[in-house]
Design an enzyme around this catalytic site. Sequence first.
Site, PDB file in Angstrom:
ATOM      1  N   ASN A   7       0.856  -1.191   0.000  1.00 30.90           N
ATOM      2  CA  ASN A   7       0.000   0.000   0.000  1.00 30.90           C
ATOM      3  C   ASN A   7       0.896   1.247   0.000  1.00 30.90           C
ATOM      4  O   ASN A   7       1.685   1.447   0.926  1.00 30.90           O
ATOM      5  CB  ASN A   7      -0.893  -0.036   1.249  1.00 30.90           C
ATOM      6  N   HIS A  10       1.014   6.331   1.645  1.00 30.53           N
ATOM      7  CA  HIS A  10       1.778   7.329   2.407  1.00 30.53           C
ATOM      8  C   HIS A  10       2.940   7.930   1.629  1.00 30.53           C
ATOM      9  O   HIS A  10       3.516   8.931   2.066  1.00 30.53           O
ATOM     10  CB  HIS A  10       2.185   6.761   3.764  1.00 30.53           C
ATOM     11  N   HIS A  43      -5.645   3.638  -1.623  1.00 26.52           N
ATOM     12  CA  HIS A  43      -6.956   3.999  -1.109  1.00 26.52           C
ATOM     13  C   HIS A  43      -7.289   5.396  -1.621  1.00 26.52           C
ATOM     14  O   HIS A  43      -6.637   6.367  -1.232  1.00 26.52           O
ATOM     15  CB  HIS A  43      -6.907   3.984   0.431  1.00 26.52           C
ATOM     16  N   ARG A  45      -9.389   8.044  -1.065  1.00 26.50           N
ATOM     17  CA  ARG A  45     -10.333   8.486  -0.038  1.00 26.50           C
ATOM     18  C   ARG A  45     -11.191   9.614  -0.566  1.00 26.50           C
ATOM     19  O   ARG A  45     -10.767  10.394  -1.431  1.00 26.50           O
ATOM     20  CB  ARG A  45      -9.575   8.960   1.203  1.00 26.50           C
ATOM     21  N   ARG A  49      -6.986  12.882   0.772  1.00 31.96           N
ATOM     22  CA  ARG A  49      -5.876  13.375   1.597  1.00 31.96           C
ATOM     23  C   ARG A  49      -4.511  12.878   1.117  1.00 31.96           C
ATOM     24  O   ARG A  49      -3.507  13.469   1.430  1.00 31.96           O
ATOM     25  CB  ARG A  49      -6.087  13.010   3.068  1.00 31.96           C
ATOM     26  N   GLU A  70      -8.645   0.405  -2.688  1.00 33.06           N
ATOM     27  CA  GLU A  70      -9.488   0.466  -1.489  1.00 33.06           C
ATOM     28  C   GLU A  70     -10.420   1.656  -1.644  1.00 33.06           C
ATOM     29  O   GLU A  70      -9.986   2.743  -2.028  1.00 33.06           O
ATOM     30  CB  GLU A  70      -8.630   0.669  -0.243  1.00 33.06           C
ATOM     31  N   THR A 101      -8.028   3.780   8.551  1.00 31.71           N
ATOM     32  CA  THR A 101      -9.242   2.970   8.660  1.00 31.71           C
ATOM     33  C   THR A 101      -9.263   2.292  10.024  1.00 31.71           C
ATOM     34  O   THR A 101      -8.371   1.524  10.350  1.00 31.71           O
ATOM     35  CB  THR A 101      -9.264   1.918   7.532  1.00 31.71           C
ATOM     36  N   GLU A 151     -11.007  -9.277   3.401  1.00 32.38           N
ATOM     37  CA  GLU A 151      -9.723  -8.907   4.003  1.00 32.38           C
ATOM     38  C   GLU A 151      -9.985  -8.688   5.485  1.00 32.38           C
ATOM     39  O   GLU A 151     -10.777  -7.808   5.858  1.00 32.38           O
ATOM     40  CB  GLU A 151      -9.152  -7.645   3.367  1.00 32.38           C
ATOM     41  N   HIS A 190      -3.605  -4.326   7.746  1.00 36.10           N
ATOM     42  CA  HIS A 190      -3.692  -3.182   8.656  1.00 36.10           C
ATOM     43  C   HIS A 190      -2.796  -3.377   9.876  1.00 36.10           C
ATOM     44  O   HIS A 190      -2.958  -4.340  10.620  1.00 36.10           O
ATOM     45  CB  HIS A 190      -5.119  -2.876   9.135  1.00 36.10           C
TER      46      HIS A 190
HETATM   47  N1  PXP Z   1      -5.782  -2.918   4.218  1.00 36.65           N
HETATM   48  C1  PXP Z   1      -6.734  -1.964   4.290  1.00 36.65           C
HETATM   49  C2  PXP Z   1      -8.126  -2.342   3.887  1.00 36.65           C
HETATM   50  C3  PXP Z   1      -6.438  -0.649   4.686  1.00 36.65           C
HETATM   51  O1  PXP Z   1      -7.416   0.271   4.743  1.00 36.65           O
HETATM   52  C4  PXP Z   1      -5.102  -0.327   4.992  1.00 36.65           C
HETATM   53  C5  PXP Z   1      -4.745   1.080   5.372  1.00 36.65           C
HETATM   54  O2  PXP Z   1      -4.970   1.914   4.285  1.00 36.65           O
HETATM   55  C6  PXP Z   1      -4.139  -1.341   4.899  1.00 36.65           C
HETATM   56  C7  PXP Z   1      -4.507  -2.634   4.541  1.00 36.65           C
HETATM   57  C8  PXP Z   1      -2.698  -1.089   5.205  1.00 36.65           C
HETATM   58  O3  PXP Z   1      -2.547  -0.765   6.562  1.00 36.65           O
HETATM   59  P1  PXP Z   1      -1.129  -0.271   7.091  1.00 36.65           P
HETATM   60  O4  PXP Z   1      -0.816   1.012   6.395  1.00 36.65           O
HETATM   61  O5  PXP Z   1      -1.353  -0.125   8.562  1.00 36.65           O
HETATM   62  O6  PXP Z   1      -0.144  -1.348   6.754  1.00 36.65           O
END
Ligand code: PXP
Length: 246
Positions: A7, A10, A43, A45, A49, A70, A101, A151, A190
């Site tokens: 992901n 960031h 994601h 959003r 952001r 996402e 999330t 998930e 997550h």
């Molecule tokens: N899976 C989902 C559905 C999420 O919303 C997120 C955060 O955007 C992640 C995985 C990844 O989480 P993390 O950034 O804490 O690894």
Amino acid sequence: MIRLGVNIDHVATVRQARRGAEPDPVAAAVLAELGGADGITIHLREDRRHIQDRDLVALRQTVHTRLNLEMACSDAIVALAMQAKPDEATLVPEKRQELTTEGGLDVAANLDAVRKTTDALKAGGILVSLFIDADIEQVDLAKSIGADAVEFHTGTYADARGAKVADELAKLHTAAVHAARAGLHVHMGHGLDYRNVGPIVRIPGVEELNIGFSIVSRALMVGMERAVRDMKCAMTEHYPNKTRPQ
Ligand code: PXP
């Protein structure tokens, strides 16, 4: 071997701090794939952001593995997904005030919206995964509305300390086995990092992990390619039948 979806939200968070052009999520995705990522997750959003609409379009054109979007159950985001055609969409709950999330989607409480979004995406040829807590009722509802995958939210496991860690793992284990038996693909994500990922890869039936924050944080120090390779190694280290990552 379990797939790793990286992901890269960031990377865009840093870019948006100055509303500039870098760091570019597309470059991050290319390097993540070089490091062994099996997919790229973003994601989009509603408050935009971090990831922007044009990132979705550019990533769709450049990601060679799998693109997982996402998204909330929003007509406007569904319309963008239908244009971009990610390989998969993961439906998540979204609150504007949250830092990230905070919990799984409550499919029971939002049944009509989740079903409508799932139907629309599937009609467009996009696989649908529902981001839910490790809860049997939510799994059964996901199956009944035709989701392809679930998930499981691993944030509570990641935050747990002491004896609670085993409790959270047991809940994830039970839910994963139930979902796999129901014929759903099983993903997790997550809060996963280089230290806590081990017990998760040993849960039977898990096919994919989506990991963002810990990989992007390490990438700041050692580069994206190495950060992804390190995570693949951390996953392989604990996998029942070890094979070295490519
Ligand atoms: N899976 C989902 C559905 C999420 O919303 C997120 C955060 O955007 C992640 C995985 C990844 O989480 P993390 O950034 O804490 O690894």
